[in-house]
Write an enzyme that holds these catalytic residues in place. Structure first.
Site, PDB file in Angstrom:
ATOM      1  N   CYS A   6      10.513   4.064   1.919  1.00  0.00           N
ATOM      2  CA  CYS A   6      10.497   3.768   3.342  1.00  0.00           C
ATOM      3  C   CYS A   6      11.705   2.917   3.707  1.00  0.00           C
ATOM      4  O   CYS A   6      12.242   2.206   2.876  1.00  0.00           O
ATOM      5  CB  CYS A   6       9.220   3.014   3.725  1.00  0.00           C
ATOM      6  SG  CYS A   6       7.735   3.966   3.446  1.00  0.00           S
ATOM      7  N   HIS A  31      11.154   6.892   8.524  1.00  0.00           N
ATOM      8  CA  HIS A  31      11.796   7.022   7.219  1.00  0.00           C
ATOM      9  C   HIS A  31      13.278   7.293   7.446  1.00  0.00           C
ATOM     10  O   HIS A  31      13.661   7.871   8.463  1.00  0.00           O
ATOM     11  CB  HIS A  31      11.147   8.135   6.406  1.00  0.00           C
ATOM     12  CG  HIS A  31       9.775   7.792   5.920  1.00  0.00           C
ATOM     13  ND1 HIS A  31       9.124   8.499   4.936  1.00  0.00           N
ATOM     14  CD2 HIS A  31       8.907   6.806   6.280  1.00  0.00           C
ATOM     15  CE1 HIS A  31       7.929   7.964   4.706  1.00  0.00           C
ATOM     16  NE2 HIS A  31       7.783   6.943   5.524  1.00  0.00           N
ATOM     17  N   ARG A  33       0.830  -1.212   0.000  1.00  0.00           N
ATOM     18  CA  ARG A  33       0.000   0.000   0.000  1.00  0.00           C
ATOM     19  C   ARG A  33       0.864   1.262   0.000  1.00  0.00           C
ATOM     20  O   ARG A  33       0.928   1.987  -0.986  1.00  0.00           O
ATOM     21  CB  ARG A  33      -0.941  -0.019   1.218  1.00  0.00           C
ATOM     22  CG  ARG A  33      -2.043   1.050   1.166  1.00  0.00           C
ATOM     23  CD  ARG A  33      -1.625   2.405   1.681  1.00  0.00           C
ATOM     24  NE  ARG A  33      -1.121   2.374   3.047  1.00  0.00           N
ATOM     25  CZ  ARG A  33      -0.561   3.424   3.638  1.00  0.00           C
ATOM     26  NH1 ARG A  33      -0.420   4.573   2.990  1.00  0.00           N
ATOM     27  NH2 ARG A  33      -0.118   3.332   4.890  1.00  0.00           N
TER      28      ARG A  33
END
Length: 302
Positions: A259, A228, A33
């Site tokens: 990420c 992050h 996602r």
């Protein structure tokens, strides 16, 4: 001559003293996602389904499958209904989805999902830019979503973005973060994921934020962290969170979408096969036509 040149297996980092840590960590995988939504390369439905299957085969037990945001804003995830209809749901694996509003919730309920997430902001500016709502207005938007989902028996998670810093507002006051988390918790969100959206957190700030949340009666059992790696601090920040008692860590396989690769900390049980996860990351990177940006993947898969 390096390890690879000698034909020897690449060792993983050794365990060492790190202070008190949870006995087990849940890896909340967001690559299908959060990662894919940022990719310019259009990923086909069959590839997405295989990606989800490979992640489950690697031992991940929470895999955020897709989002019900309007296709106009995230074309990459326009196939959410088709994906969930064809998904091979593995026993013991949860497949939450992101919903932006009540319309998204309607679609999610029709697709038979069992858990959802909403995406909030800790700052006024990002709420306006990302949600087209004020800081207060976003809670009014989420309240019926959380209430209806809870009434339907769905577990609800809340992401809070810009927790440690905002590119327009700078450092975000800890009290402001606590207030946002408190409102989401009171609304009925069972878990809150603290997002270091621009990667500016430090271990000290992570510890201070978690301490402030605990003082507001939001304990680590209700929290997750989402770091992050913009300034190379993601793993150090994750360790600080683990040492504070957090036991759910968001990860995007192989650094997908920018990420950090956040596998299990050495010496902590996660149930994830890092070798299989690295291989999955290499496989998907090939589908995207570029190498994985993750240093851990390069080491494990090299």
């Amino acid at each position: 001559m390096g390890v690879r040149e000698l034909g020897l297996p690449m060792p993983v980092p050794a365990a060492g003293p790190a202070g008190p840590l949870p006995g087990r960590v849940t890896i909340w995988e967001v690559g299908p996602r959060d990662g894919l939504q940022n990719e310019k390369t259009v990923v086909g439905l069959d590839t997405k389904l295989e990606f989800l299957g490979r992640l489950a085969d690697a031992g991940l037990r929470v895999i955020e499958a897709t989002s019900f945001v309007h296709p106009k804003w995230v074309p990459q995830l326009a196939d959410a209904e088709d994906l969930l209809a064809r998904l091979d749901r593995r026993p013991g694996v949860a497949y939450p989805v992101l919903v932006p509003n009540e319309r998204g919730l309607d679609r999610a309920l029709a697709a038979g999902v069992e858990s959802i997430a909403v995406f909030a902001s800790a700052t006024e500016t990002f709420a306006k830019r990302n949600l087209n709502a004020s800081l207060d207005g976003q809670f009014a938007m989420f309240d019926p979503v959380v209430r209806r989902a809870s009434d339907a028996g769905l577990a609800v998670r809340a992401y809070v973005s810009m927790v440690f810093g905002d590119p327009w507002e700078g450092r975000v006051p800890v009290g402001q973060v606590v207030a946002a988390c408190r409102r989401l918790r009171d609304m009925g969100c069972a878990q809150i994921s603290l997002g270091d959206t621009i990667g500016v957190a430090t271990p000290g700030l992570v510890t201070a934020t978690l301490t402030a949340l605990a003082s507001a009666e939001i304990g680590t059992e209700a929290l997750a962290v989402h770091f992050h790696d913009t300034y190379g601090q993601a793993l150090a920040n994750t360790l600080a969170a683990l040492q504070s008692g957090v036991s759910t860590v968001d990860s995007s396989a192989g650094g997908l979408g920018g990420c950090p690769y956040a596998g299990s900390a050495t010496g902590i049980e996660s149930g994830v096969d890092l070798g299989a996860l690295a291989a999955t990351s290499v496989w998907l990177a090939g589908r995207l036509g570029r190498p994985s940006p993750s240093k851990a993947v390069a080491a494990l898969a090299g």
